[in-house]
Motif scaffolding. Structure first.
Motif, PDB file in Angstrom:
ATOM      1  N   SER A   1       0.632  -1.047   0.053  1.00 28.59           N
ATOM      2  CA  SER A   1      -0.217  -0.035   0.041  1.00 28.59           C
ATOM      3  C   SER A   1       1.506   1.134  -0.217  1.00 28.59           C
ATOM      4  O   SER A   1       0.154   2.266   0.166  1.00 28.59           O
TER       5      SER A   1
ATOM      6  N   TYR B   1      -2.689  -1.983  -6.709  1.00 26.67           N
ATOM      7  CA  TYR B   1      -4.411  -1.453  -6.107  1.00 26.67           C
ATOM      8  C   TYR B   1      -5.099  -2.371  -7.087  1.00 26.67           C
ATOM      9  O   TYR B   1      -4.875  -2.962  -8.226  1.00 26.67           O
TER      10      TYR B   1
ATOM     11  N   CYS C   1      -9.770  -1.956  -8.283  1.00 23.04           N
ATOM     12  CA  CYS C   1     -11.023  -1.376  -8.144  1.00 23.04           C
ATOM     13  C   CYS C   1     -12.325  -2.222  -7.965  1.00 23.04           C
ATOM     14  O   CYS C   1     -12.522  -2.927  -8.999  1.00 23.04           O
TER      15      CYS C   1
ATOM     16  N   GLY D   1      -9.276   2.865  -5.754  1.00 17.79           N
ATOM     17  CA  GLY D   1      -8.452   1.474  -5.253  1.00 17.79           C
ATOM     18  C   GLY D   1      -8.049   1.170  -4.586  1.00 17.79           C
ATOM     19  O   GLY D   1      -7.804   2.279  -3.492  1.00 17.79           O
ATOM     20  N   GLY D   2      -7.327   0.806  -3.983  1.00 17.90           N
ATOM     21  CA  GLY D   2      -7.568  -0.838  -2.368  1.00 17.90           C
ATOM     22  C   GLY D   2      -6.616  -2.145  -2.595  1.00 17.90           C
ATOM     23  O   GLY D   2      -6.470  -2.109  -3.814  1.00 17.90           O
ATOM     24  N   ILE D   3      -5.700  -1.571  -1.346  1.00 16.29           N
ATOM     25  CA  ILE D   3      -5.315  -3.432  -1.499  1.00 16.29           C
ATOM     26  C   ILE D   3      -5.875  -3.563   0.169  1.00 16.29           C
ATOM     27  O   ILE D   3      -5.800  -3.369   1.540  1.00 16.29           O
ATOM     28  N   GLU D   4      -6.406  -4.583  -0.601  1.00 12.32           N
ATOM     29  CA  GLU D   4      -7.236  -4.613   1.383  1.00 12.32           C
ATOM     30  C   GLU D   4      -7.621  -6.276   1.092  1.00 12.32           C
ATOM     31  O   GLU D   4      -7.928  -6.378   2.268  1.00 12.32           O
TER      32      GLU D   4
ATOM     33  N   GLN E   1      -4.755 -10.525  -5.268  1.00  8.74           N
ATOM     34  CA  GLN E   1      -4.459  -8.907  -5.069  1.00  8.74           C
ATOM     35  C   GLN E   1      -2.518  -9.814  -5.390  1.00  8.74           C
ATOM     36  O   GLN E   1      -2.026  -9.104  -5.867  1.00  8.74           O
TER      37      GLN E   1
END
Length: 523
Positions: free
Chosen positions: A51, A102, A104, A127-130, A135
């Motif tokens: 992140s 990241y 979406c 966007g994110g790194i969840e 991922q």
């Protein structure tokens, strides 16, 4: 640094909303160099680092080398040599490589992708790194999620940035930090064809590869490596490309011979040389713009003159200056600035081994393990005592003042070995046939040298282990006691279990029977 208390203690967990003050007491004799920081929350380390939670930590020093009575030198800081005639330090660049994976997602939580399967974000998306699902790791077809994503390595947070303001014929210090979770990088600089200066690469990897072939046509520039993982080399290492694995740091002295624009290129590596174990075409990382008149001299001549001028101006007269100048004349040696003395075989008090292993049980999730190296019935290395990480288990008990020789290997795929607190000296790296590959570079049929070329004798804290290769390293435990870790620096592998707890204990306690348990920290 001390691994205990509120110092460089990775066994602490700082919860949301909690304030905690770390305190780093830098010893007076700590080497000046390029280091870095990142979070180390086990189980989420890769998510946080991917992140963007990482940054440079530069240690500067002004210690000049000093002469001992026996004529030898007490090492000084390389910073004192890397100066211009006016006394100012060479211009510095700090470049941090990161892979920000990241995504979406749509309303059902699925990753948005285009027709080619590349990750997609629509206007207004954030966007994110969840999570690890989708991922990180391996795709259903066997490739890596990172390579399939279409995301690219960033430099200081930007994709394809311009590094501006370089002057032709001047020496600059480029500090590189691979703070990424994925991707191996083989860095080169190539002059951009002036006729192509106004052109831009099209979208997509194939278009960028074509652009490199048509526009980045200059021969690779000479790079002059003076430090690895923050530790000054015994001599300048000249090369035309530098391999960066996750966790690596390299200090390169660069001399751009003429004005213009230069491409920063990620050259090809063979699959086994890469953390992704996949081949890939050349990739465009960014550009350098260079001003001023042409240097008129070859880069190595410019560098040699600059260092000799600095030595005459900055080094103490007598034994120190004479030694530094003699070293520079003898292959650009830097022995007066190398922070650690070589470890001779006669100093070694213990022998240890370590092997990284991935076990693939049928129908089950893979097991990411660390163990030791044994010998099979056929005489070949095999993993023994191999298991995934257990937070409350003490895996390695070392003794303050000891000198250990470690044998390291990777049984399944390649993995960057990293150990905290104490660096190690590389004694040898051998390929599966037993050939030494850490000496002078020998390019293969495709012109790609071993990534271990010129590493013999250098000091590091991170070393990539190609599958089946065997590295021998030595380390001293001189100053600090306490608990810390060693691990694979593919951080999702670490989170999956490729890590061990390590303790350095006082002499007389390391072998006193049952060790005390690891602290009850949520790490």
């Amino acid at each position: 640094m001390s691994p205990s208390g509120n110092s460089d203690n990775v066994l602490l967990k700082i919860d949301p909303g909690v304030d905690f003050q770390y305190e780093y007491n830098v010893p007076a004799d700590h080497p000046a160099g390029t280091f870095w920081y990142h979070p180390h929350l086990h189980g989420a380390t890769a998510l946080q680092v991917a992140s963007g939670m990482a940054g440079p930590l530069i240690i500067r020093g002004d210690r000049l080398p000093q002469a001992r009575d026996d004529g030898s030198l007490i090492p000084g800081d390389l910073d004192t040599l890397l100066t211009a005639p006016n006394g100012e330090a060479f211009r510095e660049r700090v470049l941090v490589f990161q892979q920000i994976a990241y995504t979406c997602r749509d309303q059902d939580g699925n990753i948005k992708k285009d027709a080619d399967g590349k990750w997609l974000c629509d206007k207004g998306d954030v966007g994110g790194i969840e999570s690890y699902e989708g991922q990180f790791g391996i795709t259903p077809t066997g490739g890596t999620q990172w390579n399939a994503s279409g995301r690219r390595t960033a430099i200081n947070g930007l994709v394809e940035p311009y590094v501006v303001g370089a002057r032709a014929g001047s020496v600059e210090r480029w500090r590189f930090i691979h703070a990424g979770v994925r991707d191996s990088i083989r860095l080169s600089f190539r002059k951009l064809d002036a006729a192509q200066a106004s052109s831009k690469p099209g979208k997509g990897r194939k278009a960028r590869e074509q652009f490199i072939q048509q526009a980045c046509t200059g021969a690779p520039l000479a790079q002059f490596a003076v430090a690895g993982d923050g530790l000054t080399r015994g001599a300048v290492s000249r090369r035309d490309s530098t391999v960066f694995q996750p966790g690596y740091r390299e200090d390169l002295l660069m001399v751009f011979p003429e004005p213009g624009t230069y491409c920063i290129v990620d050259e090809t590596l063979r699959p086994e040389q890469s953390v992704n174990n996949e081949s890939y075409p050349r990739e465009l990382l960014g550009y350098v713009t260079v001003d001023g008149p042409a240097a008129g001299k070859a880069p190595e001549a410019v560098l040699t003159q600059a260092l000799e001028t600095a030595a005459k101006a900055r080094m103490p007269q007598g034994k120190v200056r004479d030694k530094v100048l003699a070293d520079l004349a003898d292959g650009l040696k830097l022995s007066a600035f190398a922070p650690h003395a070589d470890i001779a075989a006669s100093e070694v008090t213990n022998h240890r081994s370590l092997g990284f292993q991935i076990v693939l049980p049928p129908g089950q999730a893979p097991l990411f393990e660390v163990g030791e190296i044994g010998t099979g019935d056929d005489g070949k290395p095999v993993p023994v005592n191999s298991s995934p990480y257990e937070p409350g288990r003490l895996d390695r008990l070392l003794e303050l003042g000891a000198v250990d020789e470690w044998e390291l290997t990777a049984f399944a795929f390649g993995h960057p070995f990293h150990i905290h607190v104490n660096p190690f000296q590389i004694v040898s790296v051998k390929d599966p046939e037993g050939n030494e590959v850490s000496g002078a570079p020998v390019p293969d049929a495709n012109g790609i040298p071993s990534q271990y070329a010129n590493l013999q004798g250098t000091w590091r804290d991170t070393l990539f282990l190609q599958q089946g290769y065997t590295a021998t390293v030595r380390s001293r435990y001189r100053r600090y006691i306490g608990d810390f870790v060693l691990h694979c620096h593919i951080l999702d592998h670490e989170d999956e279990g490729m890590m061990q707890n390590v303790r350095i204990a006082l002499p007389g306690t390391a072998n006193s029977g049952m060790p005390t348990p690891m602290p009850m920290a949520h790490h």
